[in-house]
Design an enzyme around this catalytic site. Structure first.
Site, PDB file in Angstrom:
ATOM      1  N   GLU A 120       0.836  -1.192   0.000  1.00 45.41           N
ATOM      2  CA  GLU A 120       0.000   0.000   0.000  1.00 45.41           C
ATOM      3  C   GLU A 120       0.875   1.247   0.000  1.00 45.41           C
ATOM      4  OE1 GLU A 120      -3.951  -1.853   2.220  1.00 45.41           O
ATOM      5  OE2 GLU A 120      -2.677  -0.456   3.320  1.00 45.41           O
ATOM      6  N   HIS A 242      -8.998   9.893   3.670  1.00 47.36           N
ATOM      7  CA  HIS A 242      -8.686   8.809   2.741  1.00 47.36           C
ATOM      8  C   HIS A 242      -8.906   9.326   1.327  1.00 47.36           C
ATOM      9  CE1 HIS A 242      -8.530   4.948   0.761  1.00 47.36           C
ATOM     10  NE2 HIS A 242      -8.122   4.407   1.894  1.00 47.36           N
ATOM     11  N   ARG A 288      -0.892   8.929   1.995  1.00 44.42           N
ATOM     12  CA  ARG A 288      -2.275   9.365   1.811  1.00 44.42           C
ATOM     13  C   ARG A 288      -2.445  10.882   1.819  1.00 44.42           C
ATOM     14  NH1 ARG A 288      -5.448   4.955   5.646  1.00 44.42           N
ATOM     15  NH2 ARG A 288      -5.303   3.214   4.184  1.00 44.42           N
ATOM     16  N   HIS A 349     -11.240  10.149   7.400  1.00 48.48           N
ATOM     17  CA  HIS A 349     -11.066   8.708   7.569  1.00 48.48           C
ATOM     18  C   HIS A 349     -10.491   8.311   8.924  1.00 48.48           C
ATOM     19  CE1 HIS A 349     -10.376   4.574   6.455  1.00 48.48           C
ATOM     20  NE2 HIS A 349      -9.065   4.687   6.576  1.00 48.48           N
ATOM     21  N   ARG A 384      -0.720   8.961   9.234  1.00 52.78           N
ATOM     22  CA  ARG A 384      -0.655   7.515   9.489  1.00 52.78           C
ATOM     23  C   ARG A 384      -0.284   6.752   8.220  1.00 52.78           C
ATOM     24  NH1 ARG A 384      -4.258   3.198   8.836  1.00 52.78           N
ATOM     25  NH2 ARG A 384      -5.934   4.589   8.163  1.00 52.78           N
TER      26      ARG A 384
END
Length: 547
Positions: A120, A242, A288, A349, A384
């Site tokens: 990811e 997100h 992100r 998110h 994060r």
């Protein structure tokens, strides 16, 4: 009428508020030796854990390393991660994942029987263990089954905590947490739950925003309760948006997992042009915060309602096999992801800040612990890293459980708390005020405290939230409690903490991007807010002093 003490007071060794991965993990670790009450504001399965798609990051492959995972986490955190917290979490990842496997979680395997690991954004290796694209559901359902079959754990669904109970402790000269007042949504009465230890595992606060990937329960309850009880909070300005939530008029909060981009999905403008390489050399696999800002920039530049995530160039069978949930859900909205791109927009998110805790989950208030998204551990920094959240839940839940188990025998039972007095309130005939204030709060948080911020917008939001809080206080003091009022009260508190933290950070770092302060400060510092009633709490090592 004052609630009857005999029928509405419950005493346990440990009171766990919240039924996601963190709360369930802690309860399972303590049940062998202690009586545990587990509170869930809705059904056990209705928290954010159930809806997590991507997976759990961990060092599980011989080609990967602890140092590489640490480096990726520190890089994503934009200079604000606490290295000790990062190392503790990553070094515990293998053990945490194997504990889940031993509980019965069915993670996806390769044809040769090895666990399939995906990649990811922000990760330099394939290290995300997953259960297709519904990892949260696999983890959550397994832990719920274990909890229901474990003696010594009593589950109380449809119970929402109102406030923590503080009591002076003569043996220490400080305050301690003695339990919580809890609203029973079925009886519409307030009960008293007490325990020698209380654990907040209530999740984040993304419902403060109009558009979010989170379920309705993510209203920041634990953060607000801890703040009112005198606990410090940190880094509340870092709200992760997100990058890819489904844009469709009938889709309420459907997340499109980052694992699609890990397997080659491409972000495109409405004309089919890719754009992420213009913002970051990692393209779609940038962290992100970068991807969300890039999408926000392009939507505003073009006046577009959304951008598109396209995986239709991959083999259809591969897509259906690896992303069955996304495939099936999108098909319900008339989108065949094997043939056409998915319209997506960013949405609130994850709450990267929260209640300050140490490595054992201890807060500033004796006998009050906090774990999971409710907390600030130092792991996430200013952003994060993908799939570190479920990992943090399990690692810190296990650590907190070990500390509670080792110390609880020395903790005396709390004194009986006063019953909740509802004798001076009446039924409200103005519940429309609650729904109106809820909508106003979430709308101005989205407009003024969103992905891109300015000081003028933040000051406007600060003014608005203070007016709302005044209305909420008056309503709370005069009318009977409802679950909607409880959540609105908590969201207003958490929103103010987010706004105050954002005003304090005069730079652009990670998830906090300000047009007025586009550069980085030379020294990376946490934003720590201290409540007025902080005095006389237990004081442990300052978590901000680790850079």
């Amino acid at each position: 009428m004052t609630i009857s003490e005999s029928n509405h007071k419950k005493q346990y060794d440990v009171l766990v508020i919240g039924s996601g991965a963190a709360g369930l993990t802690l309860a399972l670790h303590l049940a062998a030796r202690h009586r545990v009450a587990l509170l869930s504001k809705q059904r056990l399965r209705d928290g954010s854990t159930w809806f997590a798609q991507g997976g759990i990051a961990g060092v599980l492959d011989e080609t990967d390393s602890v140092d590489a995972h640490i480096a990726d986490t520190l890089d994503a955190g934009a200079g604000l991660c606490h290295p000790d917290a990062v190392r503790f979490t990553v070094e515990s990842s293998r053990e945490a994942v194997h504990w889940l496997i031993n509980q019965g979680v069915d993670f996806t395997r390769e044809d040769d029987g090895d666990y399939h690991l995906t990649k990811e954004g922000g990760h330099s290796h394939r290290r995300i263990i997953h259960s297709a694209d519904a990892t949260g559901r696999a983890v959550h359902s397994t832990l719920i089954e274990q909890v229901r079959n474990t003696p010594n754990i009593d589950c109380f669904e449809h119970h929402i905590a109102l406030d923590l109970i503080r009591q002076p402790d003569a043996s220490t000269g400080r305050f301690r947490c003695a339990g919580s007042y809890v609203y029973n949504k079925k009886t519409e009465e307030v009960e008293v739950f007490q325990g020698r230890a209380v654990v907040l595992a209530t999740g984040g606060a993304a419902k403060a925003y109009l558009y979010t990937s989170n379920p309705d329960g993510a209203s920041g309850d634990g953060i607000a309760m801890a703040w009112r009880a005198g606990c410090r909070v940190a880094n509340m300005e870092f709200n992760q948006f997100h990058p890819t939530c489904l844009y469709h008029p009938k889709a309420k909060s459907m997340l499109i997992t980052e694992a699609l981009r890990g397997e080659g999905a491409q972000l495109k403008l409405p004309n089919g042009e890719r754009f992420m390489q213009r913002f970051d050399k990692r393209g779609e696999l940038a962290p992100r915060d970068i991807v969300a800002r890039a999408i926000d920039h392009e939507m505003k530049r073009l006046g577009a309602d959304c951008v598109y995530l396209d995986i239709s160039h991959k083999d259809p069978e591969f897509v259906r096999e690896h992303f069955p949930t996304v495939y099936r859900k999108c098909l319900e909205y008339g989108i065949d992801i094997t043939k056409e791109p998915i319209p997506v927009v960013p949405a609130a998110h994850y709450t990267c800040g929260g209640v300050m805790v140490d490595q054992h989950g201890r807060t500033d208030l004796d006998q009050l612990y906090a774990i999971g998204e409710t907390t600030f551990t130092g792991l996430h920094g200013a952003n994060r890293l993908a799939s570190n959240s479920l990992l943090e839940c399990v690692v810190y839940a296990r650590s907190a459980a070990l500390h509670i188990d080792a110390t609880l025998s020395k903790v005396t039972a709390p004194k009986p708390a006063l019953a909740w007095d509802a004798s001076r309130v009446t039924d409200s005939d103005e519940d429309v005020v609650i729904s109106h204030n809820w909508d106003e709060l979430r709308r101005f948080m989205w407009d003024f405290v969103g992905i891109v911020r300015t000081r003028k917008r933040l000051l406007r939001a600060e003014h608005r939230v203070k007016l709302l809080q005044q209305e909420i206080r008056e309503f709370y003091a005069n009318y009977k409690i409802t679950s909607d009022l409880i959540e609105l009260r908590n969201l207003a508190v958490v929103s103010e903490l987010i706004i105050r933290s954002a005003l304090d950070r005069r730079e652009s770092r990670g998830l906090h991007y300000s047009l007025d302060y586009p550069g980085l400060r030379e020294l990376a510092m946490d934003t720590i807010l201290v409540p007025e009633n902080f005095a006389n709490q237990r004081q442990f090592i300052d978590l901000s002093d680790t850079h």
